[in-house]
Design an enzyme around this catalytic site. Structure first.
Site, PDB file in Angstrom:
ATOM      1  N   GLN A  11     -47.657 -15.108 -29.470  1.00 25.47           N
ATOM      2  CA  GLN A  11     -46.344 -14.604 -29.062  1.00 25.47           C
ATOM      3  C   GLN A  11     -46.145 -14.709 -27.548  1.00 25.47           C
ATOM      4  O   GLN A  11     -45.167 -15.299 -27.071  1.00 25.47           O
ATOM      5  CB  GLN A  11     -46.183 -13.139 -29.495  1.00 25.47           C
ATOM      6  CG  GLN A  11     -46.172 -12.935 -30.996  1.00 25.47           C
ATOM      7  CD  GLN A  11     -45.893 -11.485 -31.354  1.00 25.47           C
ATOM      8  OE1 GLN A  11     -44.753 -11.045 -31.403  1.00 25.47           O
ATOM      9  NE2 GLN A  11     -46.946 -10.715 -31.595  1.00 25.47           N
ATOM     10  N   ASP A  37     -62.425 -23.625 -26.800  1.00 24.67           N
ATOM     11  CA  ASP A  37     -63.055 -22.509 -27.513  1.00 24.67           C
ATOM     12  C   ASP A  37     -63.574 -21.529 -26.475  1.00 24.67           C
ATOM     13  O   ASP A  37     -64.613 -21.763 -25.853  1.00 24.67           O
ATOM     14  CB  ASP A  37     -64.205 -23.021 -28.387  1.00 24.67           C
ATOM     15  CG  ASP A  37     -64.944 -21.893 -29.109  1.00 24.67           C
ATOM     16  OD1 ASP A  37     -64.506 -20.724 -29.015  1.00 24.67           O
ATOM     17  OD2 ASP A  37     -65.960 -22.182 -29.762  1.00 24.67           O
ATOM     18  N   THR A  63     -56.257  -9.997 -32.904  1.00 25.76           N
ATOM     19  CA  THR A  63     -55.263  -8.924 -32.962  1.00 25.76           C
ATOM     20  C   THR A  63     -55.028  -8.368 -34.369  1.00 25.76           C
ATOM     21  O   THR A  63     -54.159  -7.514 -34.544  1.00 25.76           O
ATOM     22  CB  THR A  63     -53.914  -9.415 -32.404  1.00 25.76           C
ATOM     23  OG1 THR A  63     -53.499 -10.571 -33.146  1.00 25.76           O
ATOM     24  CG2 THR A  63     -54.030  -9.782 -30.935  1.00 25.76           C
ATOM     25  N   TYR A 126     -60.798  -2.681 -33.012  1.00 26.74           N
ATOM     26  CA  TYR A 126     -59.907  -3.460 -32.147  1.00 26.74           C
ATOM     27  C   TYR A 126     -59.831  -2.835 -30.755  1.00 26.74           C
ATOM     28  O   TYR A 126     -60.041  -3.516 -29.739  1.00 26.74           O
ATOM     29  CB  TYR A 126     -58.523  -3.543 -32.778  1.00 26.74           C
ATOM     30  CG  TYR A 126     -57.468  -4.132 -31.869  1.00 26.74           C
ATOM     31  CD1 TYR A 126     -57.508  -5.465 -31.479  1.00 26.74           C
ATOM     32  CD2 TYR A 126     -56.401  -3.349 -31.407  1.00 26.74           C
ATOM     33  CE1 TYR A 126     -56.545  -6.005 -30.644  1.00 26.74           C
ATOM     34  CE2 TYR A 126     -55.426  -3.879 -30.579  1.00 26.74           C
ATOM     35  CZ  TYR A 126     -55.507  -5.200 -30.191  1.00 26.74           C
ATOM     36  OH  TYR A 126     -54.556  -5.737 -29.362  1.00 26.74           O
TER      37      TYR A 126
END
Length: 283
Positions: A11, A37, A63, A126
């Site tokens: 995004q 990478d 995410t 996370y």
């Protein structure tokens, strides 16, 4: 400057790509996993040296908040280890890094907006891996600038706004949690803020950025449908307990943006104005 962007297909990375034509004074190097990478230390060091990179905007991250609970290894590789590799590589060139982090470094039990001075207390894999990433970036690069953001959405990628637009035309009713409070962030606004920061110069440290205002996911969903003129779907407020998820969500994750507004003179749009702009672009 030669500026490397990681996660260029996400995004924020996509929004940054859209703004690059207006800033030909820089050479933009857009990469995603196909080109670089970032979990491979040697690859990162070689890429940064070969392309004579002056600065990095790290938009890449793991995410998938719920999946991270059972995929700690990959979340750690992308959110903790890779940012440290990027920071160490750019430090060798005396360059800078802008690293994107998250409101999930807080557990959301506070009832006032979180400032940069509040002690992080993540309550998810996370959030924990992202906090560790912040620490690594600051450890390995003297010119590290970290931006914590929240509730990111865009016309690119998958996000809450797109989901509400789609489900609003597919279902007669939707239940959306009303007891999680925060601020949506239009990725295009954040991308523009990053461009401004680069133009003014990197002043290392942690900064908070979201749009202005405060809302719940329920009110956010209602606003999406109102602005998109979706009238065939009833949005119903539900408790978090009615929609259990593997990862804990911060019930209150409003970010105090005083520091970034003061240091960089930013004027930040209200979330409703930015949402209207996004939906106009989406349609």
């Amino acid at each position: 400057m030669n500026i490397l962007i990681t996660g260029c297909n996400g995004q924020l990375g996509s929004e940054l790509r859209q703004l690059q034509a207006a800033h030909p004074e820089h050479h933009w190097i857009n990469t995603d996993v196909q080109e670089l990478d970032i979990t491979n230390q040697l690859a990162v060091e070689h890429f940064v040296a070969h392309h004579q990179v002056d600065g990095i905007i790290n938009c890449a991250a793991y995410t998938a908040v719920d999946k991270a609970e059972n995929d700690r290894q990959l979340a750690t590789a992308l959110n903790t280890v890779a940012p440290a590799y990027l920071a160490a590589a750019i430090e060798k060139r005396s360059g800078w890094i802008i690293h994107i982090s998250t409101d999930y470094v807080f557990n959301g039990t506070k009832h006032l907006p979180y400032t940069e001075n509040d002690t992080p207390c993540p309550d998810s894999v996370y959030g924990s891996t992202k906090l560790a990433g912040e620490m690594g970036v600051q450890k390995f690069c003297q010119r590290a600038l970290i931006i914590r953001t929240a509730w990111l959405y865009s016309t690119f990628g998958n996000n809450f706004v797109k989901t509400m637009l789609r489900l609003g035309t597919e279902r007669p009713e939707l239940g959306v949690v009303f007891d999680q409070i925060g601020t949506p962030t239009y990725a295009r606004d954040l991308a523009q803020a990053i461009i401004t920061i680069i133009a003014q110069g990197i002043r290392p440290g942690i900064y908070h950025y979201s749009n202005e205002g405060v809302t719940s996911w329920y009110d956010f969903a209602v606003a999406v449908h109102r602005m998109a003129a979706i009238t065939t779907c009833q949005v119903r407020p539900i408790h978090t307990s009615e929609y259990p998820t593997p990862a804990h969500r911060p019930p209150y994750s409003v970010l105090d943006k005083t520091k970034i507004k003061t240091v960089y003179g930013l004027t930040i749009p209200h979330w409703e104005a930015s949402l209207a702009e996004c939906i106009k672009r989406e349609r």
